[in-house]
Design an enzyme around this catalytic site. Structure first.
Site, PDB file in Angstrom:
ATOM      1  N   CYS A 250      -3.064  -2.125   8.966  1.00  0.00           N
ATOM      2  CA  CYS A 250      -3.526  -1.330   7.825  1.00  0.00           C
ATOM      3  C   CYS A 250      -4.335  -0.094   8.194  1.00  0.00           C
ATOM      4  O   CYS A 250      -3.947   1.019   7.829  1.00  0.00           O
ATOM      5  CB  CYS A 250      -4.336  -2.217   6.882  1.00  0.00           C
ATOM      6  SG  CYS A 250      -3.313  -3.428   6.039  1.00  0.00           S
TER       7      CYS A 250
ATOM      8  N   LYS B  49      -2.532   2.943  10.022  1.00  0.00           N
ATOM      9  CA  LYS B  49      -1.458   3.554   9.221  1.00  0.00           C
ATOM     10  C   LYS B  49      -1.993   4.117   7.903  1.00  0.00           C
ATOM     11  O   LYS B  49      -1.535   5.165   7.455  1.00  0.00           O
ATOM     12  CB  LYS B  49      -0.331   2.542   8.992  1.00  0.00           C
ATOM     13  CG  LYS B  49      -0.344   1.792   7.687  1.00  0.00           C
ATOM     14  CD  LYS B  49       0.926   1.002   7.481  1.00  0.00           C
ATOM     15  CE  LYS B  49       0.747  -0.104   6.445  1.00  0.00           C
ATOM     16  NZ  LYS B  49       0.347   0.312   5.120  1.00  0.00           N
TER      17      LYS B  49
ATOM     18  N   THR C 282       0.859  -1.182   0.000  1.00  0.00           N
ATOM     19  CA  THR C 282       0.000   0.000   0.000  1.00  0.00           C
ATOM     20  C   THR C 282       0.896   1.232   0.000  1.00  0.00           C
ATOM     21  O   THR C 282       1.673   1.438   0.944  1.00  0.00           O
ATOM     22  CB  THR C 282      -0.899  -0.013   1.255  1.00  0.00           C
ATOM     23  OG1 THR C 282      -1.650  -1.223   1.243  1.00  0.00           O
ATOM     24  CG2 THR C 282      -1.832   1.175   1.275  1.00  0.00           C
TER      25      THR C 282
ATOM     26  N   ARG D 162      -7.669  -9.737   3.700  1.00  0.00           N
ATOM     27  CA  ARG D 162      -7.714  -9.511   5.158  1.00  0.00           C
ATOM     28  C   ARG D 162      -7.021 -10.670   5.839  1.00  0.00           C
ATOM     29  O   ARG D 162      -7.234 -11.838   5.473  1.00  0.00           O
ATOM     30  CB  ARG D 162      -9.164  -9.466   5.640  1.00  0.00           C
ATOM     31  CG  ARG D 162      -9.991  -8.342   5.078  1.00  0.00           C
ATOM     32  CD  ARG D 162     -11.472  -8.664   5.168  1.00  0.00           C
ATOM     33  NE  ARG D 162     -11.785  -9.898   4.459  1.00  0.00           N
ATOM     34  CZ  ARG D 162     -12.939 -10.554   4.545  1.00  0.00           C
ATOM     35  NH1 ARG D 162     -13.885 -10.105   5.338  1.00  0.00           N
ATOM     36  NH2 ARG D 162     -13.154 -11.662   3.864  1.00  0.00           N
TER      37      ARG D 162
ATOM     38  N   ARG E   4       0.173  -5.972  15.398  1.00  0.00           N
ATOM     39  CA  ARG E   4       0.420  -4.568  15.064  1.00  0.00           C
ATOM     40  C   ARG E   4      -0.801  -3.706  15.405  1.00  0.00           C
ATOM     41  O   ARG E   4      -1.914  -4.019  15.011  1.00  0.00           O
ATOM     42  CB  ARG E   4       0.781  -4.433  13.577  1.00  0.00           C
ATOM     43  CG  ARG E   4       2.198  -4.927  13.290  1.00  0.00           C
ATOM     44  CD  ARG E   4       2.552  -4.855  11.815  1.00  0.00           C
ATOM     45  NE  ARG E   4       1.971  -5.942  11.058  1.00  0.00           N
ATOM     46  CZ  ARG E   4       2.243  -6.184   9.763  1.00  0.00           C
ATOM     47  NH1 ARG E   4       3.065  -5.395   9.116  1.00  0.00           N
ATOM     48  NH2 ARG E   4       1.680  -7.201   9.137  1.00  0.00           N
TER      49      ARG E   4
HETATM   50  N1  LIG Z   1      -1.213  -7.241   6.251  1.00  0.00           N
HETATM   51  C1  LIG Z   1      -2.338  -6.974   5.589  1.00  0.00           C
HETATM   52  O1  LIG Z   1      -3.412  -7.411   5.959  1.00  0.00           O
HETATM   53  C2  LIG Z   1      -2.281  -6.134   4.339  1.00  0.00           C
HETATM   54  C3  LIG Z   1      -3.386  -6.116   3.486  1.00  0.00           C
HETATM   55  C4  LIG Z   1      -3.320  -5.348   2.333  1.00  0.00           C
HETATM   56  C5  LIG Z   1      -2.185  -4.601   2.045  1.00  0.00           C
HETATM   57  N2  LIG Z   1      -1.130  -4.637   2.908  1.00  0.00           N
HETATM   58  C6  LIG Z   1       0.071  -3.889   2.555  1.00  0.00           C
HETATM   59  O2  LIG Z   1       1.032  -4.797   2.028  1.00  0.00           O
HETATM   60  C7  LIG Z   1       2.361  -4.393   2.393  1.00  0.00           C
HETATM   61  C8  LIG Z   1       3.048  -5.516   3.131  1.00  0.00           C
HETATM   62  O3  LIG Z   1       2.356  -5.762   4.316  1.00  0.00           O
HETATM   63  P1  LIG Z   1       2.640  -7.049   5.211  1.00  0.00           P
HETATM   64  O4  LIG Z   1       1.638  -7.043   6.300  1.00  0.00           O
HETATM   65  O5  LIG Z   1       2.741  -8.235   4.323  1.00  0.00           O
HETATM   66  O6  LIG Z   1       4.092  -6.688   5.785  1.00  0.00           O
HETATM   67  P2  LIG Z   1       5.109  -7.634   6.557  1.00  0.00           P
HETATM   68  O7  LIG Z   1       5.875  -6.747   7.427  1.00  0.00           O
HETATM   69  O8  LIG Z   1       4.369  -8.791   7.135  1.00  0.00           O
HETATM   70  O9  LIG Z   1       6.047  -8.226   5.408  1.00  0.00           O
HETATM   71  C9  LIG Z   1       7.003  -7.492   4.708  1.00  0.00           C
HETATM   72  C10 LIG Z   1       8.118  -8.437   4.293  1.00  0.00           C
HETATM   73  O10 LIG Z   1       8.991  -7.752   3.410  1.00  0.00           O
HETATM   74  C11 LIG Z   1      10.332  -8.145   3.711  1.00  0.00           C
HETATM   75  N3  LIG Z   1      11.237  -7.122   3.174  1.00  0.00           N
HETATM   76  C12 LIG Z   1      11.398  -5.848   3.581  1.00  0.00           C
HETATM   77  N4  LIG Z   1      12.320  -5.245   2.814  1.00  0.00           N
HETATM   78  C13 LIG Z   1      12.724  -6.128   1.881  1.00  0.00           C
HETATM   79  C14 LIG Z   1      13.636  -6.091   0.793  1.00  0.00           C
HETATM   80  N5  LIG Z   1      14.307  -4.978   0.486  1.00  0.00           N
HETATM   81  N6  LIG Z   1      13.822  -7.187   0.070  1.00  0.00           N
HETATM   82  C15 LIG Z   1      13.140  -8.332   0.353  1.00  0.00           C
HETATM   83  N7  LIG Z   1      12.263  -8.424   1.364  1.00  0.00           N
HETATM   84  C16 LIG Z   1      12.029  -7.345   2.120  1.00  0.00           C
HETATM   85  C17 LIG Z   1      10.343  -8.250   5.214  1.00  0.00           C
HETATM   86  O11 LIG Z   1      11.431  -9.030   5.679  1.00  0.00           O
HETATM   87  C18 LIG Z   1       8.983  -8.914   5.464  1.00  0.00           C
HETATM   88  O12 LIG Z   1       9.087 -10.321   5.424  1.00  0.00           O
HETATM   89  C19 LIG Z   1       2.186  -3.118   3.219  1.00  0.00           C
HETATM   90  O13 LIG Z   1       2.305  -2.011   2.360  1.00  0.00           O
HETATM   91  C20 LIG Z   1       0.758  -3.217   3.718  1.00  0.00           C
HETATM   92  O14 LIG Z   1       0.182  -1.980   3.975  1.00  0.00           O
HETATM   93  C21 LIG Z   1      -1.143  -5.397   4.039  1.00  0.00           C
END
Ligand SMILES: NC(=O)c1ccc[n+]([C@@H]2O[C@H](COP(=O)([O-])OP(=O)(O)OC[C@H]3O[C@@H](n4cnc5c(N)ncnc54)[C@H](O)[C@@H]3O)[C@@H](O)[C@H]2O)c1
Length: 455
Positions: free
Chosen positions: A262, A265, A121, A153, A329
Site C-alpha cells: 500500500c 504504491k 484503493t 492492516r 510486496r
Molecule cells: N493489502 C492491504 O493491506 C490493503 C489494505 C487496504 C486497501 N488495499 C487495497 O485493496 C485492493 C486489493 O488489495 P489486495 O492486497 O487484497 O490485493 P490481492 O492482490 O491480494 O488480491 C486481489 C485479488 O483479486 C483477484 N482478481 C483480480 N482480477 C479479478 C477479476 N477480474 N475478477 C475476480 N477476481 C479478480 C486476484 O486473483 C486476487 O485474488 C488494492 O486496491 C489495495 O490497494 C489493500
C-alpha cells in the site's frame, strides 16, 4: 443483506468473511480457480491471523461461499464489493485494468438495484469511470457506484475490520447510502464512526491517509539518521514526541523504510494524481524519495559496519514487509538481499511466514529452518522484520553459532545492553551502537550512513 465480493486477496477475503460474521450472506468470487478450489476445500490462500478459523466458522454457518462464477453470484446481490488489486504502473499511476475487467465481467449480470462498491484503493474519479463503463455496457442497469475504501492492516486485518477507527462511504445516491448504513449497522451500532461523503472525497481520504502515514515514517527515519550523528536515541525521541496527542506514538518507529502493498504504491499514485491536477505535493514527494533511497542503501549500511562482504555469509532474519503477514510486496528484503548478493555475500535467511514467497522472489538465498540455522557462520546477522519471535531469541545461543558476533537490527527489537552482554556488537537504528563488553567499540551506524550516502 446479500453481498458479493470480487477478489479474494488480503482485502476481499477479509471483507467477505467479516461481512458474513456481521450476519450477511456473502459470495466471494475470484478469477483464479486454484484460489477458489483451495477455499472450497477448507484452505486459505493467505496468512492472516484468525482468518482460517473465521472462514471455517462462516462456511459452516452457511453464510460464506466461494465461486469463480460471477454470473451466478451477481443477479440477486444487494451490494457487490470490488476488491481486486490496483498495482502500480511503471510511471507510478494506479493500474486499473483488473478493476475495469471486473466491472466488465460483472455488468452483463446485474439485475435489480445493486450498489457496486469499490473497496480497492483507486484514484479520485475512478468511481465516475466505473459509472461510465456500466452506463455504456448496461444502460438499463439500476446501479449506484459507491466508494468504500478499506483501512485494514495485514496482520491485524480482522480486528481492524470488526473494530474500525472509521468507515468511509462515498456516494450521493440515497438508496446506496441507506444500504451501506444497513450493511455496516452492526459496526456503527457498536460505536464505529461512519463518514458519509461524496465519492471523490471518499476516494481521496484513503490516499491522503496513507500518504500521511508514509510521511510520518520517512520523518522519523530521517530523525533517526540525525540521532545517529548526534548521539541521541531515536526511540526516546519518538516516545517524547509521541506523548503529544497532536502527534501520537504510532508510526514513529524508525526502520528500514516503508514497504508493503500500500504505502509505496499509494504515495506514488497520489503524486501522479497531484501532477495531473497541477498540484505539486512536495511533502509527499520528499517522503517517497527519502524512502526509496533508504531502501536502496540498506546493503551499503550493512557493508559499512560488516566490511567487505565478498565471500562472507550474511544472515537475514525476516523477509516479509512487516510482521504478521506472508506478504512480500515491496519488502525491504527485496532491496537488501540482491544487493548483498551482488557484493559477493551468501545470504542465509529465515522468516516465520514468508519462506514460500521468498523462494521465487529471491533466487540464490539459502532458506533456513530457523533463526539459529540462518545465523550459522554469519559475519553479520541482520534483523529486517519485527516478528515477535525474534524479540525472544536466545542471544547466547545465536552468538554461539555465528562466525562474527555482529547484530544489525533494523527494527530496534533488542535492548543494546542485553545484546552486548550476549557477546554481540550491536547496531540498531537511530540509537548509539553497543560493543560487546570484551571488544572495543568499532561499530557506529553513523559511519554506516555516511558511507552509504556516498554509495
Ligand atoms: N493489502 C492491504 O493491506 C490493503 C489494505 C487496504 C486497501 N488495499 C487495497 O485493496 C485492493 C486489493 O488489495 P489486495 O492486497 O487484497 O490485493 P490481492 O492482490 O491480494 O488480491 C486481489 C485479488 O483479486 C483477484 N482478481 C483480480 N482480477 C479479478 C477479476 N477480474 N475478477 C475476480 N477476481 C479478480 C486476484 O486473483 C486476487 O485474488 C488494492 O486496491 C489495495 O490497494 C489493500
Amino acid at each position: 443483506m446479500k453481498i458479493g465480493v470480487i477478489g479474494t486477496g488480503y482485502v476481499g477475503l477479509v471483507t467477505g468473511t467479516c461481512l458474513a460474521e456481521l450476519g450477511h450472506e456473502v459470495i466471494c468470487v475470484d478469477a483464479l480457480p486454484r484460489k477458489i478450489e483451495l477455499l472450497n476445500n477448507g484452505g486459505c490462500p493467505i496468512y492472516e491471523p484468525g482468518l482460517s478459523d473465521l472462514i471455517r466458522k462462516q462456511r459452516q454457518a452457511g453464510r460464506l461461499t466461494f465461486s469463480t462464477d460471477i454470473g451466478g453470484m451477481a443477479p440477486d446481490r444487494d451490494a457487490i464489493f470490488i476488491a481486486v488489486g490496483t498495482p502500480p504502473r511503471p510511471d507510478g499511476e494506479a493500474d486499473l485494468s483488473f478493476l475495469r475487467a471486473a466491472v466488465s465481467d460483472l455488468a452483463p449480470h446485474l439485475a435489480g438495484f445493486t450498489a457496486v462498491v469499490t473497496k480497492s484503493t483507486v484514484p479520485v474519479g475512478t468511481g465516475d469511470g466505473i459509472e461510465a463503463q456500466l452506463a455504456e455496457q448496461r444502460p438499463d442497469a439500476d446501479v449506484a457506484v459507491v466508494s468504500n475504501p478499506e483501512f485494514l492492516r495485514e496482520g491485524s486485518a480482522i480486528g481492524d475490520f470488526m473494530k474500525p477507527d472509521r468507515i468511509v462511504v462515498g456516494t450521493d445516491d440515497l438508496r446506496a447510502r441507506e444500504l451501506m448504513q444497513q450493511i455496516y449497522a452492526p459496526l456503527t451500532d457498536a460505536g464505529a464512526p461512519l463518514v458519509m461523503t461524496d465519492r471523490r472525497t471518499s476516494e481521496l481520504i484513503k490516499y491522503a491517509a496513507n500518504a500521511f502515514l508514509a510521511v510520518k515514517i520517512s520523518y522519523i527515519n530521517e530523525i533517526a539518521d540525525l540521532c545517529e550523528e548526534l548521539g541521541a536515541d531515536a526511540v526516546r525521541v519518538a516516545e517524547g514526541m509521541g506523548l503529544d496527542p497532536r502527534i501520537g506514538r504510532r508510526f514513529l518507529d524508525p526502520g528500514p523504510g516503508f514497504g508493503g502493498s500500500c504505502f509505496p504504491k499509494d504515495t506514488d499514485a497520489l503524486l501522479s494524481t497531484g501532477r495531473a491536477a497541477g498540484v505539486p505535493l512536495r511533502v509527499v514527494t520528499a517522503a517517497s524519495e527519502a524512502n526509496r533511497d533508504r531502501k536502496r542503501l540498506l546493503a551499503a549500511r550493512v557493508a559499512a559496519v560488516a566490511g567487505d562482504l565478498a565471500g562472507q555469509t550474511v544472515a537475514v532474519l525476516g523477509l516479509t514487509f512487516k510482521a504478521g503477514t506472508d506478504d512480500m510486496r515491496e519488502a525491504a528484503s527485496l532491496e537488501l538481499i540482491p544487493e548483498l548478493q551482488r557484493r559477493g555475500a551468501t545470504v542465509r535467511a529465515f522468516d516465520p511466514k514468508g519462506m514460500e514467497a521468498a523462494r521465487d522472489l529471491l533466487p540464490g538465498i539459502v532458506l533456513c529452518r530457523d533463526a539459529y540455522d540462518a545465523a550459522k557462520g554469519a559475519t553479520a546477522v541482520v534483523v529486517l522484520t519485527e516478528w515477535p519471535a525474534f524479540r525472544t531469541l536466545d542471544l547466547q545461543r545465536l552468538a554461539g553459532v555465528v562466525g562474527i558476533p555482529l547484530l544489525i537490527d533494523m527494527r530496534n527489537l533488542f535492548d543494546p545492553d542485553e545484546v552486548s552482554r550476549a557477546g554481540f556488537d550491536y547496531v540498531s537504528i537511530g540509537r548509539p551502537a553497543a560493543a560487546a563488553r570484551d571488544r572495543s567499540p568499532a561499530v557506529r551506524l553513523g559511519a554506516a550512513r555516511s558511507t552509504s550516502a556516498a554509495a
